[in-house]
Design an enzyme around this catalytic site. Structure first.
Site, PDB file in Angstrom:
ATOM      1  N   ALA A 181      -4.781 116.853 -15.938  1.00  0.00           N
ATOM      2  CA  ALA A 181      -3.459 117.156 -15.361  1.00  0.00           C
ATOM      3  C   ALA A 181      -2.496 115.978 -15.418  1.00  0.00           C
ATOM      4  O   ALA A 181      -1.273 116.149 -15.424  1.00  0.00           O
ATOM      5  CB  ALA A 181      -3.639 117.623 -13.915  1.00  0.00           C
TER       6      ALA A 181
ATOM      7  N   THR B  49       2.030 115.415 -15.841  1.00  0.00           N
ATOM      8  CA  THR B  49       2.887 115.002 -14.710  1.00  0.00           C
ATOM      9  C   THR B  49       4.227 114.468 -15.242  1.00  0.00           C
ATOM     10  O   THR B  49       5.257 114.640 -14.610  1.00  0.00           O
ATOM     11  CB  THR B  49       2.216 113.902 -13.856  1.00  0.00           C
TER      12      THR B  49
ATOM     13  N   PHE C  87      -3.710 117.242  -9.517  1.00  0.00           N
ATOM     14  CA  PHE C  87      -4.502 117.782  -8.405  1.00  0.00           C
ATOM     15  C   PHE C  87      -4.949 116.717  -7.418  1.00  0.00           C
ATOM     16  O   PHE C  87      -5.062 116.982  -6.216  1.00  0.00           O
ATOM     17  CB  PHE C  87      -5.742 118.517  -8.968  1.00  0.00           C
TER      18      PHE C  87
ATOM     19  N   GLN D  83      -8.270 120.191 -20.098  1.00  0.00           N
ATOM     20  CA  GLN D  83      -8.561 120.938 -18.866  1.00  0.00           C
ATOM     21  C   GLN D  83      -7.308 121.659 -18.390  1.00  0.00           C
ATOM     22  O   GLN D  83      -7.357 122.435 -17.444  1.00  0.00           O
ATOM     23  CB  GLN D  83      -9.037 119.982 -17.768  1.00  0.00           C
TER      24      GLN D  83
ATOM     25  N   HIS E 255     -10.277 125.363 -19.423  1.00  0.00           N
ATOM     26  CA  HIS E 255     -10.038 126.101 -18.169  1.00  0.00           C
ATOM     27  C   HIS E 255      -9.072 127.263 -18.355  1.00  0.00           C
ATOM     28  O   HIS E 255      -8.468 127.731 -17.394  1.00  0.00           O
ATOM     29  CB  HIS E 255      -9.536 125.135 -17.080  1.00  0.00           C
TER      30      HIS E 255
ATOM     31  N   SER F 253      -7.062 112.109 -16.521  1.00  0.00           N
ATOM     32  CA  SER F 253      -8.014 112.927 -15.780  1.00  0.00           C
ATOM     33  C   SER F 253      -8.836 112.051 -14.837  1.00  0.00           C
ATOM     34  O   SER F 253      -9.260 110.957 -15.200  1.00  0.00           O
ATOM     35  CB  SER F 253      -8.975 113.662 -16.740  1.00  0.00           C
ATOM     36  N   SER F 254      -9.089 112.582 -13.639  1.00  0.00           N
ATOM     37  CA  SER F 254      -9.948 111.847 -12.683  1.00  0.00           C
ATOM     38  C   SER F 254     -11.417 112.019 -13.061  1.00  0.00           C
ATOM     39  O   SER F 254     -12.298 111.383 -12.485  1.00  0.00           O
ATOM     40  CB  SER F 254      -9.717 112.385 -11.263  1.00  0.00           C
TER      41      SER F 254
ATOM     42  N   ASN G  30      -5.861 106.214 -17.546  1.00  0.00           N
ATOM     43  CA  ASN G  30      -5.666 106.943 -16.306  1.00  0.00           C
ATOM     44  C   ASN G  30      -5.066 106.010 -15.252  1.00  0.00           C
ATOM     45  O   ASN G  30      -5.571 104.886 -15.079  1.00  0.00           O
ATOM     46  CB  ASN G  30      -6.984 107.515 -15.785  1.00  0.00           C
TER      47      ASN G  30
HETATM   48  N1  APR Z   1      -0.273 108.526 -16.612  1.00  0.00           N
HETATM   49  C1  APR Z   1      -1.592 108.186 -16.423  1.00  0.00           C
HETATM   50  N2  APR Z   1      -2.382 108.771 -15.497  1.00  0.00           N
HETATM   51  C2  APR Z   1      -1.822 109.733 -14.726  1.00  0.00           C
HETATM   52  C3  APR Z   1      -0.474 110.128 -14.854  1.00  0.00           C
HETATM   53  C4  APR Z   1       0.307 109.473 -15.851  1.00  0.00           C
HETATM   54  N3  APR Z   1       1.606 109.778 -16.057  1.00  0.00           N
HETATM   55  N4  APR Z   1      -0.216 111.097 -13.923  1.00  0.00           N
HETATM   56  C5  APR Z   1      -1.365 111.297 -13.242  1.00  0.00           C
HETATM   57  N5  APR Z   1      -2.323 110.473 -13.718  1.00  0.00           N
HETATM   58  C6  APR Z   1      -3.744 110.434 -13.324  1.00  0.00           C
HETATM   59  C7  APR Z   1      -3.978 110.457 -11.821  1.00  0.00           C
HETATM   60  O1  APR Z   1      -4.112 109.134 -11.339  1.00  0.00           O
HETATM   61  C8  APR Z   1      -5.287 111.248 -11.687  1.00  0.00           C
HETATM   62  O2  APR Z   1      -6.410 110.405 -11.528  1.00  0.00           O
HETATM   63  O3  APR Z   1      -4.297 111.649 -13.809  1.00  0.00           O
HETATM   64  C9  APR Z   1      -5.428 112.000 -13.017  1.00  0.00           C
HETATM   65  C10 APR Z   1      -5.424 113.502 -12.844  1.00  0.00           C
HETATM   66  O4  APR Z   1      -6.629 113.851 -12.179  1.00  0.00           O
HETATM   67  P1  APR Z   1      -6.740 115.271 -11.456  1.00  0.00           P
HETATM   68  O5  APR Z   1      -5.507 115.504 -10.651  1.00  0.00           O
HETATM   69  O6  APR Z   1      -8.088 115.318 -10.783  1.00  0.00           O
HETATM   70  O7  APR Z   1      -6.690 116.330 -12.650  1.00  0.00           O
HETATM   71  P2  APR Z   1      -7.864 116.742 -13.618  1.00  0.00           P
HETATM   72  O8  APR Z   1      -8.794 115.605 -13.873  1.00  0.00           O
HETATM   73  O9  APR Z   1      -7.251 117.386 -14.785  1.00  0.00           O
HETATM   74  O10 APR Z   1      -8.643 117.873 -12.752  1.00  0.00           O
HETATM   75  C11 APR Z   1      -9.654 118.589 -13.404  1.00  0.00           C
HETATM   76  O11 APR Z   1      -9.729 120.097 -11.516  1.00  0.00           O
HETATM   77  O12 APR Z   1      -8.767 121.533  -9.964  1.00  0.00           O
HETATM   78  C12 APR Z   1      -9.381 121.447 -11.176  1.00  0.00           C
HETATM   79  O13 APR Z   1      -9.059 123.059 -12.828  1.00  0.00           O
HETATM   80  C13 APR Z   1      -8.459 121.943 -12.262  1.00  0.00           C
HETATM   81  O14 APR Z   1      -8.418 121.289 -14.586  1.00  0.00           O
HETATM   82  C14 APR Z   1      -8.395 120.793 -13.251  1.00  0.00           C
HETATM   83  C15 APR Z   1      -9.647 120.011 -12.916  1.00  0.00           C
END
Ligand code: APR
EC number: 2.3.1.286
Length: 233
Positions: free
Chosen positions: A18, A22, A29, A96, A114, A181-182, A206
């Site tokens: 995600a 952003t 998330f 994802q 997903h 992604s986290s 990240n």
């Molecule tokens: N540049 C770098 N990192 C970023 C940026 C950016 N512009 N914006 C956000 N981030 C990082 C955040 O610090 C965070 O750790 O991206 C990471 C997004 O992590 P999550 O919000 O956990 O999203 P994701 O890893 O895709 O979640 C996986 O969880 O809820 C489910 O199905 C949903 O596909 C999703 C899955």
């Protein structure tokens, strides 16, 4: 280092979360400041349980997200990845994300682990609806079944085709790049490890720490990934 490795690699796979969207305006998330799951429990809203027992809240939540992917657009990072695929620098994207932005930006080889918000169907008769119809109609299909986005809800299995493609790509990669992604959700978060175990270099871009930072050959943190990609381009 990442630019050098990109030039040296013969099979580059990009894995996005995600954080990739952003900079397009969509919330992620789990970011400390804006994550969708910071103030609501995903099991109460993004699950088959919610779909069946809390359809108003479920539909309200997903209507807003469907409107979001129709309102916002891919950003420069999506276009750079699509351009790298055209140039043969990147072989595929495993995502994802459900926004469809990689394909909108021109990426062709995309595994949507997903599913996608760009398609919606009836939970009972499987009839497909456009996102416009979903936003305008009530919660129900003409057959009386509940309408839902074609995404993977918590408690559901991943689409077989996307999973298979992601597995094959991860096994072939000699450079595996995680973007935004986290890495906190299984089984999606296993693909970076599969690539690493097969000898790939693993780079994690990240903003915040992830669950698998200690496996990375290079970490790029506290940066906007769009800027990181633009600097390499
Ligand atoms: N540049 C770098 N990192 C970023 C940026 C950016 N512009 N914006 C956000 N981030 C990082 C955040 O610090 C965070 O750790 O991206 C990471 C997004 O992590 P999550 O919000 O956990 O999203 P994701 O890893 O895709 O979640 C996986 O969880 O809820 C489910 O199905 C949903 O596909 C999703 C899955």
């Amino acid at each position: 280092m990442l630019k050098k490795w990109l030039n040296e690699a013969s099979y580059v796979v990009v894995f996005t979360g995600a954080g990739m969207s952003t900079e397009s305006g969509l919330p992620d998330f789990r970011s400390a400041n804006q994550g969708l799951w910071n103030n609501q429990d995903p099991s109460q809203i993004a699950s088959t349980e919610a779909l069946n027992n809390n359809v108003e809240a479920f539909t309200q939540f997903y209507r807003e997200r469907v409107i979001g992917v129709k309102t916002y657009q891919p950003h420069k990072g999506h276009y750079i990845l699509a351009d790298w695929e055209k140039q043969g620098i990147v072989q595929s994207v495993i995502t994802q994300n459900v926004d469809g932005f990689h394909q909108q930006a021109g990426s062709k080889r995309v595994a949507e682990l997903h599913g996608t918000l760009q398609k919606l169907h009836c939970q009972s008769c499987q009839r497909e609806y456009s996102s416009e119809e979903y936003v305008q109609r009530g919660y129900y299909c003409e057959c009386g079944g509940i309408l839902r986005p074609s995404i993977v809800l918590f408690g559901e299995t991943l689409p077989v085709d996307a999973f298979q493609m992601a597995l094959l790509e991860s096994e072939k990669a000699d450079l595996f790049i995680v973007l935004g992604s986290s890495l906190s959700v299984t089984p999606a978060n296993q693909f970076p490890l599969i690539a690493k175990e097969r000898g790939a270099r693993l780079v994690i871009v990240n903003r915040e720490p992830t669950a698998f930072d200690n496996y990375a050959d290079q970490l790029i943190q506290n940066r906007q990934l769009g800027d990181v990609l633009a600097e390499i381009e």
